[in-house]
Motif scaffolding. Structure first.
Motif, PDB file in Angstrom:
ATOM      1  N   ASP A 139       0.832  -1.024  -0.076  1.00 49.51           N
ATOM      2  CA  ASP A 139       0.031   0.070   0.012  1.00 49.51           C
ATOM      3  C   ASP A 139       0.889   1.166  -0.077  1.00 49.51           C
ATOM      4  O   ASP A 139       0.389   2.424  -0.235  1.00 49.51           O
ATOM      5  N   GLU A 140       2.125   1.001   0.407  1.00 52.11           N
ATOM      6  CA  GLU A 140       3.095   2.293   0.512  1.00 52.11           C
ATOM      7  C   GLU A 140       3.557   2.566  -0.936  1.00 52.11           C
ATOM      8  O   GLU A 140       4.323   3.463  -1.239  1.00 52.11           O
ATOM      9  N   ARG A 141       3.508   1.563  -1.800  1.00 44.36           N
ATOM     10  CA  ARG A 141       4.266   1.714  -2.949  1.00 44.36           C
ATOM     11  C   ARG A 141       3.048   1.870  -4.085  1.00 44.36           C
ATOM     12  O   ARG A 141       2.250   1.787  -4.216  1.00 44.36           O
ATOM     13  N   LEU A 142       4.062   2.477  -5.260  1.00 49.13           N
ATOM     14  CA  LEU A 142       3.190   2.708  -6.487  1.00 49.13           C
ATOM     15  C   LEU A 142       2.746   1.477  -7.211  1.00 49.13           C
ATOM     16  O   LEU A 142       3.631   0.515  -7.019  1.00 49.13           O
ATOM     17  N   PRO A 143       1.696   1.238  -8.042  1.00 42.98           N
ATOM     18  CA  PRO A 143       1.246   0.270  -8.657  1.00 42.98           C
ATOM     19  C   PRO A 143       2.279  -0.377  -9.641  1.00 42.98           C
ATOM     20  O   PRO A 143       3.173   0.518 -10.244  1.00 42.98           O
ATOM     21  N   ALA A 144       2.363  -1.606 -10.029  1.00 44.97           N
ATOM     22  CA  ALA A 144       3.365  -1.923 -11.067  1.00 44.97           C
ATOM     23  C   ALA A 144       2.859  -1.530 -12.458  1.00 44.97           C
ATOM     24  O   ALA A 144       1.586  -0.976 -12.472  1.00 44.97           O
ATOM     25  N   ALA A 145       3.751  -1.540 -13.369  1.00 42.75           N
ATOM     26  CA  ALA A 145       3.184  -1.240 -14.764  1.00 42.75           C
ATOM     27  C   ALA A 145       1.925  -1.906 -15.317  1.00 42.75           C
ATOM     28  O   ALA A 145       1.055  -1.179 -15.875  1.00 42.75           O
ATOM     29  N   ASP A 146       1.405  -3.137 -14.788  1.00 44.98           N
ATOM     30  CA  ASP A 146       0.042  -3.550 -15.197  1.00 44.98           C
ATOM     31  C   ASP A 146      -0.921  -3.366 -14.236  1.00 44.98           C
ATOM     32  O   ASP A 146      -1.881  -3.869 -14.422  1.00 44.98           O
ATOM     33  N   GLY A 147      -0.573  -2.394 -13.448  1.00 45.94           N
ATOM     34  CA  GLY A 147      -1.556  -1.923 -12.434  1.00 45.94           C
ATOM     35  C   GLY A 147      -1.720  -2.645 -11.249  1.00 45.94           C
ATOM     36  O   GLY A 147      -2.540  -2.356 -10.249  1.00 45.94           O
ATOM     37  N   SER A 148      -1.050  -3.735 -11.105  1.00 43.68           N
ATOM     38  CA  SER A 148      -0.990  -4.882  -9.929  1.00 43.68           C
ATOM     39  C   SER A 148      -0.261  -4.251  -8.704  1.00 43.68           C
ATOM     40  O   SER A 148       0.542  -3.005  -8.919  1.00 43.68           O
ATOM     41  N   THR A 149      -0.655  -4.678  -7.640  1.00 42.34           N
ATOM     42  CA  THR A 149       0.096  -4.005  -6.310  1.00 42.34           C
ATOM     43  C   THR A 149       1.501  -4.766  -6.409  1.00 42.34           C
ATOM     44  O   THR A 149       1.783  -5.776  -7.075  1.00 42.34           O
ATOM     45  N   SER A 150       2.559  -4.004  -5.689  1.00 41.71           N
ATOM     46  CA  SER A 150       4.022  -4.637  -5.766  1.00 41.71           C
ATOM     47  C   SER A 150       4.571  -4.125  -4.463  1.00 41.71           C
ATOM     48  O   SER A 150       4.326  -3.006  -3.801  1.00 41.71           O
ATOM     49  N   THR A 151       5.630  -4.602  -4.015  1.00 42.61           N
ATOM     50  CA  THR A 151       6.511  -4.383  -2.857  1.00 42.61           C
ATOM     51  C   THR A 151       7.762  -3.879  -3.554  1.00 42.61           C
ATOM     52  O   THR A 151       8.731  -3.534  -2.842  1.00 42.61           O
ATOM     53  N   GLN A 152       7.921  -3.771  -4.969  1.00 41.03           N
ATOM     54  CA  GLN A 152       9.389  -3.578  -5.449  1.00 41.03           C
ATOM     55  C   GLN A 152       9.175  -2.207  -5.881  1.00 41.03           C
ATOM     56  O   GLN A 152      10.339  -1.866  -6.415  1.00 41.03           O
ATOM     57  N   THR A 153       8.177  -1.495  -6.316  1.00 39.62           N
ATOM     58  CA  THR A 153       8.067  -0.462  -7.116  1.00 39.62           C
ATOM     59  C   THR A 153       8.657   0.744  -5.949  1.00 39.62           C
ATOM     60  O   THR A 153       8.685   0.655  -4.706  1.00 39.62           O
ATOM     61  N   GLY A 154       8.466   2.047  -6.403  1.00 41.23           N
ATOM     62  CA  GLY A 154       8.829   3.109  -5.528  1.00 41.23           C
ATOM     63  C   GLY A 154       7.630   3.298  -4.732  1.00 41.23           C
ATOM     64  O   GLY A 154       6.648   2.994  -4.901  1.00 41.23           O
ATOM     65  N   TYR A 155       7.955   4.191  -3.736  1.00 42.41           N
ATOM     66  CA  TYR A 155       7.093   4.592  -2.842  1.00 42.41           C
ATOM     67  C   TYR A 155       6.038   5.671  -3.381  1.00 42.41           C
ATOM     68  O   TYR A 155       6.441   6.588  -4.167  1.00 42.41           O
ATOM     69  N   ARG A 156       4.879   5.713  -2.627  1.00 40.44           N
ATOM     70  CA  ARG A 156       4.032   6.764  -3.057  1.00 40.44           C
ATOM     71  C   ARG A 156       4.447   8.011  -2.215  1.00 40.44           C
ATOM     72  O   ARG A 156       5.371   8.258  -1.623  1.00 40.44           O
ATOM     73  N   ASP A 157       3.693   9.154  -2.749  1.00 33.59           N
ATOM     74  CA  ASP A 157       4.459  10.490  -2.176  1.00 33.59           C
ATOM     75  C   ASP A 157       4.236  10.376  -0.662  1.00 33.59           C
ATOM     76  O   ASP A 157       3.260   9.995   0.010  1.00 33.59           O
ATOM     77  N   VAL A 158       5.145  11.231  -0.065  1.00 36.35           N
ATOM     78  CA  VAL A 158       4.914  11.662   1.326  1.00 36.35           C
ATOM     79  C   VAL A 158       4.265  12.932   1.274  1.00 36.35           C
ATOM     80  O   VAL A 158       4.635  13.950   0.547  1.00 36.35           O
ATOM     81  N   VAL A 159       3.279  13.255   2.035  1.00 37.51           N
ATOM     82  CA  VAL A 159       2.404  14.624   1.940  1.00 37.51           C
ATOM     83  C   VAL A 159       2.543  15.379   3.448  1.00 37.51           C
ATOM     84  O   VAL A 159       2.436  14.742   4.341  1.00 37.51           O
ATOM     85  N   LEU A 160       3.085  16.314   3.182  1.00 37.87           N
ATOM     86  CA  LEU A 160       3.162  17.345   4.191  1.00 37.87           C
ATOM     87  C   LEU A 160       2.116  18.668   4.112  1.00 37.87           C
ATOM     88  O   LEU A 160       2.092  19.103   3.421  1.00 37.87           O
ATOM     89  N   ALA A 161       1.502  18.602   5.261  1.00 39.43           N
ATOM     90  CA  ALA A 161       0.170  19.599   5.550  1.00 39.43           C
ATOM     91  C   ALA A 161       1.009  20.717   6.263  1.00 39.43           C
ATOM     92  O   ALA A 161       1.447  20.554   7.398  1.00 39.43           O
ATOM     93  N   LEU A 162       1.120  21.944   5.619  1.00 38.41           N
ATOM     94  CA  LEU A 162       2.004  22.934   6.010  1.00 38.41           C
ATOM     95  C   LEU A 162       1.159  24.080   6.414  1.00 38.41           C
ATOM     96  O   LEU A 162       0.472  24.717   5.388  1.00 38.41           O
TER      97      LEU A 162
END
Length: 301
Positions: free
Chosen positions: A144-167
């Motif tokens: 859930d922390e990671r971007l989806p794979a190229a085929d749209g499936s979930t993966s633990t090998q892809t890059g991380y999703r954004d960290v969002v800072l409420a400023l």
């Protein structure tokens, strides 16, 4: 001789619930990212030491054992220990947080909190903790922390999703900004800094201030201020890609939208004593109850 360096652990509160087990798993991943040990804490508010029954002792031990076994299966090389702390849950968790890099708790979001982390307890911890507290919902998985794979499936090998800072540019706190940049650096993730602003009411303006700036001009002013505040942190963390977002919207609404699809949301919490006791502000409250990704609440003076 120099005294030994004390390495503060990442601490997770566990009570046997699905939410606390998800929090423990997230805490284990964070401990690996930070190269810290992990400590699992079970707050126990039962009989005085030595007077509890066999069933009570076995239940308490099974809570820790269940969590420890789950973590060891997924993180074999992680330094891990468990601790039972007697006393009211809020006080026990706050005590554990004093010796932690950060404290991780499970939450149900819209449904409130579960197990020993019932509403008043969890909110009491968030409101009083002097260090960061991360809230994790049940079902949170590594992918859930990671971007989806190229085929749209979930993966633990892809890059991380954004960290969002409420400023909040009316109160930009270094502790909150630094936590967000460091979280993004550890994940090699993009940092999205979000500031929401609204038109001032006529009551809040002084004589001659009305219509001083129109909407587009005011947005440009906020954008310039946001860039100026973040520049020192861009210089300190040159490897972190930063996206700056200024929106004309209610802060809690903008926050919920920005956090959709994020790996982590970082919000600040001012430590103040109010007549009714410590409590969270409206934006932090909205994040705790409505955001589905993990939420890091970072206290500041």
């Amino acid at each position: 001789m120099f005294p030994p360096v004390v390495v503060e652990p990442v601490v997770a509160g566990v009570d046997g619930s699905a939410e606390s087990l998800a929090a423990a798993e997230w805490a284990a991943r964070e401990a690996v990212r930070r190269e810290r040990p992990l400590r699992l804490v079970h707050a126990w508010n039962g009989h005085p030491p030595g007077s509890e029954g066999i069933a009570d002792r076995d239940l308490d031990r099974s809570v820790l054992r269940q969590a420890e076994e789950k973590i060891r299966r997924s993180h074999a090389g992680l330094h891990l220990d468990g601790e039972r702390i007697q006393g009211p849950a809020t006080a026990a968790l706050l005590k554990a947080a004093e010796r932690a890099e950060l404290l991780v708790l499970g939450s149900r979001g819209l449904s409130g909190f579960t197990g020993f982390l019932l509403g008043s307890v969890a909110l009491g911890v968030v409101a009083r903790a002097t260090g960061p507290v991360v809230l994790v919902r049940a079902g949170e998985e590594a992918e859930d922390e990671r971007l989806p794979a190229a085929d749209g499936s979930t993966s633990t090998q892809t890059g991380y999703r954004d960290v969002v800072l409420a400023l909040d540019l009316g109160d930009p706190c270094d502790e909150v900004i630094e936590f967000a940049f460091e979280a993004a650096r550890l994940r090699r993730a993009r940092l999205r800094a979000v500031h929401a602003w609204q038109d001032p009411s006529a009551l809040s303006l002084g004589p001659g201030d009305i219509a001083l700036l129109n909407g587009p001009q005011r947005a440009q002013e906020w954008q310039g201020f946001l860039s100026a505040v973040l520049q020192v942190w861009r210089d300190k963390y040159p490897e972190v890609e930063v996206v700056e977002t200024v929106v004309r919207e209610k802060p809690s609404t903008a926050l919920l939208r920005a956090a959709s699809g994020a790996s982590l949301l970082v919000v600040g919490h001012r430590l103040t004593e109010r007549p009714a006791g410590p409590r969270t502000g409206p934006v932090t409250h909205a994040a705790i109850h409505h955001v589905s990704c993990p939420v890091a609440v970072v206290p500041h003076a």
